[in-house]
Design a protein around this motif. Structure first.
Motif, short mmCIF file in Angstrom:
data_model
loop_
_atom_site.label_atom_id
_atom_site.label_comp_id
_atom_site.label_asym_id
_atom_site.label_seq_id
_atom_site.Cartn_x
_atom_site.Cartn_y
_atom_site.Cartn_z
N ALA A 88 0.85 -1.19 0.00
CA ALA A 88 0.00 0.00 0.00
C ALA A 88 0.88 1.24 0.00
O ALA A 88 1.93 1.25 0.66
CB ALA A 88 -0.93 0.01 1.21
N PRO A 89 0.48 2.28 -0.71
CA PRO A 89 1.25 3.53 -0.71
C PRO A 89 1.22 4.20 0.67
O PRO A 89 0.40 3.85 1.52
CB PRO A 89 0.53 4.40 -1.75
N ALA A 90 2.09 5.16 0.85
CA ALA A 90 2.19 5.86 2.13
C ALA A 90 0.91 6.64 2.43
O ALA A 90 0.25 7.15 1.53
CB ALA A 90 3.38 6.80 2.11
N GLU A 91 0.56 6.71 3.71
CA GLU A 91 -0.60 7.49 4.12
C GLU A 91 -0.43 8.94 3.71
O GLU A 91 0.66 9.51 3.80
CB GLU A 91 -0.79 7.40 5.64
N GLY A 92 -1.51 9.55 3.24
CA GLY A 92 -1.48 10.94 2.85
C GLY A 92 -1.09 11.18 1.41
O GLY A 92 -1.25 12.30 0.91
N SER A 93 -0.59 10.15 0.73
CA SER A 93 -0.18 10.32 -0.66
C SER A 93 -1.40 10.17 -1.59
O SER A 93 -2.39 9.52 -1.24
CB SER A 93 0.88 9.28 -1.04
N LEU A 94 -1.30 10.78 -2.76
CA LEU A 94 -2.39 10.67 -3.73
C LEU A 94 -2.58 9.21 -4.16
O LEU A 94 -3.72 8.75 -4.36
CB LEU A 94 -2.11 11.54 -4.95
N ASP A 95 -1.47 8.47 -4.27
CA ASP A 95 -1.58 7.06 -4.64
C ASP A 95 -2.38 6.27 -3.61
O ASP A 95 -3.07 5.31 -3.96
CB ASP A 95 -0.18 6.44 -4.79
N ARG A 96 -2.29 6.69 -2.35
CA ARG A 96 -3.06 6.02 -1.29
C ARG A 96 -4.56 6.18 -1.55
O ARG A 96 -5.33 5.24 -1.42
CB ARG A 96 -2.70 6.63 0.06
N TYR A 97 -4.96 7.38 -1.94
CA TYR A 97 -6.38 7.62 -2.19
C TYR A 97 -6.84 6.94 -3.47
O TYR A 97 -8.00 6.51 -3.57
CB TYR A 97 -6.65 9.13 -2.24
N HIS A 134 -0.07 -2.56 -13.19
CA HIS A 134 -0.75 -2.73 -11.91
C HIS A 134 -2.07 -1.97 -11.90
O HIS A 134 -2.25 -0.99 -12.62
CB HIS A 134 0.16 -2.26 -10.77
N TYR A 135 -2.96 -2.43 -11.06
CA TYR A 135 -4.32 -1.90 -11.04
C TYR A 135 -4.39 -0.51 -10.42
O TYR A 135 -5.15 0.34 -10.86
CB TYR A 135 -5.22 -2.88 -10.28
N ALA A 136 -3.63 -0.27 -9.37
CA ALA A 136 -3.67 1.03 -8.70
C ALA A 136 -2.24 1.53 -8.53
O ALA A 136 -1.46 0.95 -7.79
CB ALA A 136 -4.35 0.92 -7.33
N GLY A 137 -1.88 2.59 -9.24
CA GLY A 137 -0.53 3.11 -9.14
C GLY A 137 0.47 2.31 -9.97
O GLY A 137 0.09 1.55 -10.87
N ASN A 138 1.72 2.47 -9.63
CA ASN A 138 2.80 1.86 -10.40
C ASN A 138 3.48 0.70 -9.70
O ASN A 138 4.53 0.24 -10.14
CB ASN A 138 3.85 2.93 -10.74
N ALA A 139 2.90 0.23 -8.62
CA ALA A 139 3.52 -0.87 -7.87
C ALA A 139 2.47 -1.90 -7.48
O ALA A 139 1.28 -1.59 -7.35
CB ALA A 139 4.22 -0.33 -6.62
N PHE A 140 2.93 -3.13 -7.30
CA PHE A 140 2.06 -4.21 -6.85
C PHE A 140 1.47 -3.86 -5.49
O PHE A 140 2.18 -3.40 -4.59
CB PHE A 140 2.87 -5.49 -6.75
N SER A 141 0.16 -4.04 -5.32
CA SER A 141 -0.50 -3.65 -4.07
C SER A 141 -1.65 -4.60 -3.74
O SER A 141 -1.94 -5.53 -4.49
CB SER A 141 -1.06 -2.23 -4.20
#
Length: 214
Positions: free
Chosen positions: A83-92, A145-152
């Motif tokens: 999961a991306p870092a909290e507060g990042s746009l990728d998180r949302y 990947h489905y969300a962002g640029n990394a496996f999540s």
């Protein structure tokens, strides 16, 4: 931790996520018809809705619903990168995709699995699923990947749900970017969970073509 699961259900997603992070947990099978665990315990005392997944923490508290459970698992092991870092746009963006899968996409399948659904209702549900698949296929174009640029955890959740269409008679050949295992190919898309076992395909199960941990 204890993860309450049912084979073929969406509880497979957190099961995979826990394996991905190397977490120490116990998988407990639930008979959803009887609302009993395999040990005969009343599952309604764990989750009053009687649905899986449910994750009981070491503190005794219980989390339900896949978006919350998957994010919790990812956040307990940030090094996993699930999961991306909290507060990042990728998180949302991740939250957006998890919410879609847990509500709109999942909801579309319900009439196809529910006993007693009329043929007319099944046809309408199948059309809804196909519309979602077509949109997903476009969304995945040019992406690994489905969300962002990394496996999540979004990749994991999507992977699980894309095993359902074939079971309800929907031909995934029409959605080549979304197929968990491309036809006549041994290649695996980058968004498929990295910890899949060798025998990850079970043709006779509701999760045909995807991983089964349970």
């Amino acid at each position: 931790m204890k993860l309450f699961i049912s084979p073929g259900a969406c509880s497979l997603a957190p099961h995979i996520a826990l394996r991905e992070t190397g977490a120490d947990f116990e998988a407990v099978k639930v008979d959803l018809a009887l609302r009993k665990t395999e040990a005969g315990e009343d599952f309604l005392t764990v989750n009053p809705s009687g649905k899986v997944p449910a994750l009981t923490l070491d503190s005794g508290e219980t989390l339900t619903e896949n978006p919350a459970i998957l994010l919790y698992i990812a956040d307990q092991n940030p090094a996993s990168g699930l999961a991306p870092a909290e507060g990042s746009l990728d998180r949302y963006r991740l939250l957006s995709r998890l919410s879609f899968l847990g509500s709109e996409f999942h909801k579309a399948f319900v009439p196809l699995f529910a006993p007693g659904t009329s043929d007319e209702a099944k046809a309408a549900a199948a059309e809804s699923v196909k519309n979602h698949l077509a949109a997903l296929d476009k969304e995945l174009a040019g992406r690994d990947h489905y969300a962002g640029n990394a496996f999540s955890v979004a990749d994991i959740y999507l992977f699980v749900m894309l095993g359902w269409p074939a079971y309800v008679g929907i031909d995934m050949a029409a959605y080549p970017r979304s197929a968990p295992m491309p036809a006549r190919s041994r290649s695996v898309p980058p968004w498929v969970p990295r910890s899949r076992p060798k025998a990850w395909r079970e043709p006779d199960s509701p999760t045909s073509g995807i991983m089964r941990w349970s």
